[in-house]
Design a protein around this motif. Structure first.
Motif, mmCIF file in Angstrom:
data_model
loop_
_atom_site.group_PDB
_atom_site.id
_atom_site.type_symbol
_atom_site.label_atom_id
_atom_site.label_comp_id
_atom_site.label_asym_id
_atom_site.label_seq_id
_atom_site.Cartn_x
_atom_site.Cartn_y
_atom_site.Cartn_z
ATOM 1 N N LYS A 233 0.855 -1.188 0.000
ATOM 2 C CA LYS A 233 0.000 0.000 0.000
ATOM 3 C C LYS A 233 0.891 1.238 0.000
ATOM 4 C CE LYS A 233 -4.288 -1.526 0.161
ATOM 5 N NZ LYS A 233 -5.098 -1.334 1.354
ATOM 6 N N ASP A 273 -4.314 5.040 -2.090
ATOM 7 C CA ASP A 273 -3.444 4.019 -1.508
ATOM 8 C C ASP A 273 -3.676 2.714 -2.261
ATOM 9 O OD1 ASP A 273 -2.365 5.675 0.426
ATOM 10 O OD2 ASP A 273 -4.015 5.294 1.830
ATOM 11 N N ALA A 274 -2.650 2.252 -2.960
ATOM 12 C CA ALA A 274 -2.776 1.041 -3.751
ATOM 13 C C ALA A 274 -1.394 0.473 -4.014
ATOM 14 C CB ALA A 274 -3.502 1.317 -5.072
ATOM 15 N N ASP A 275 -1.378 -0.714 -4.614
ATOM 16 C CA ASP A 275 -0.130 -1.336 -5.041
ATOM 17 C C ASP A 275 0.126 -0.912 -6.486
ATOM 18 O OD1 ASP A 275 1.821 -3.169 -6.050
ATOM 19 O OD2 ASP A 275 1.379 -4.488 -4.357
#
Length: 329
Positions: A233, A273-275
């Motif tokens: 994240k 918020d992420a990969d």
């Protein structure tokens, strides 16, 4: 969570069935003790009546015996040699002895137990006590428990085998990514050497595209290395990510005979918020599917990223290809 849900359901089902089985057997044990006490009391009353010298002792003992039989709940019908009911006790209904319903119920009792023929008394048609009917459920409960245990064991073995296979594939993917790292680093160095010696603009352009493809291969290797690991994240600009994917495909789709336009647009604040690796992988897969859907025809592919209420995000990939045939929908 979804994979563990069937296991939780099986465990809860087995626990409930075991609890019911224990409570049911305990109730049967109580009934057996009550039946044993009733038989002992019957014997004591008969013995007392036989030893009592008074004239009414035998009749009193017989009346007590009749009362205990009535309390046992055993349905009994007495018939004469012609098959006509002469007495009955513990019937589940209140009908005269000469009614057809009594004779029909008498046939039901005969299907449960073989009637007894007693000389000078007649034929005794009797059924099962509630205790016997309860005991017939025990084998069913045991069978259900065995089946549930076998099903749980089979599911556990299947799940474990699938998890082992997934672990093997994930390990192979990570090892492949690790092995790709060395030649990719070497190729990057060779490209830098060629760029220093290249004077031709066309060669420089080709080297730029080669470097872009090399970066792409490095990203693919990173993706393989991430297989089987939890996602990361971090702050990611989805709009910039979409534009990078569009730019990558824009340089590689046909631009002459069957021109394909790959466009990217954005709306709103798109930092989430992420990969980044997995998000880029997902958008690339959708874009590639859209290009494949054009089936070699000219068309447009549009990547649109939009911020939604409540902190959500929507990424839409559209194409103007022929779509799925109506007969296959």
């Amino acid at each position: 969570m979804r994979r563990s849900a069937p296991v939780v359901l099986v465990i809860v089902g087995v626990a409930l069935l075991l609890g019911w089985y224990v409570l049911y057997t305990r109730s049967l044990v109580r009934d057996l003790r009550r039946e044993a006490s009733r038989v002992g009391l019957m014997y004591a009353r008969v013995y007392d009546g036989l030893n009592d010298p008074s004239a009414e002792a035998a009749n009193t003992a017989l009346l007590d015996l009749s009362g205990h039989i009535r309390e046992s709940g055993v349905p009994v019908i007495l018939t004469d040699p012609q098959g006509n009911p002469t007495a009955a006790v513990n019937l589940p209904f209140d009908e005269p002895l000469n009614s057809p319903r009594v004779k029909e119920y008498m046939r039901e009792l005969d299907r449960e137990n073989r009637p007894l023929v007693e000389k000078d008394v007649g034929t005794v048609h009797f059924g099962n006590t509630p205790l016997v009917r309860g005991l017939t459920i025990i084998p069913l409960l045991q069978t259900m428990l065995i089946v549930m245990f076998l099903a749980a064991g089979a599911y556990a073995l299947r799940t474990r085998g699938r998890a082992d296979r997934e672990k093997i594939w994930a390990g192979m993917a990570r090892e492949s990514a690790h092995q790709l790292g060395t030649p990719l680093s070497s190729l990057s160095g060779w490209i830098e050497l060629l760029r220093e010696a290249a004077d031709d603009p066309m060669t420089a352009t080709a080297l730029s595209h080669m470097e872009s493809d090399l970066v792409r291969l490095q990203r693919v290797a990173n993706r393989f290395e991430r297989i089987g690991r939890p996602p990361k994240k971090e702050k990611v600009d989805i709009g910039e990510l979409s534009e990078r994917v569009a730019a990558y495909f824009r340089a590689r789709v046909p631009t002459l005979a069957h021109r394909v336009n790959v466009q990217s647009s954005r709306s709103g604040e798109l930092v989430f918020d992420a990969d980044p690796v997995l998000m880029e992988w997902a958008i690339e897969a959708l874009t590639k599917n859209a290009i494949d859907a054009l089936a070699g025809s000219p068309g447009n592919v549009r990547i649109f990223a939009k911020a939604m209420p409540e902190g959500r995000l929507r990424v839409r990939v559209e194409d103007d290809g022929p779509g799925i045939p109506r007969e296959l929908r």
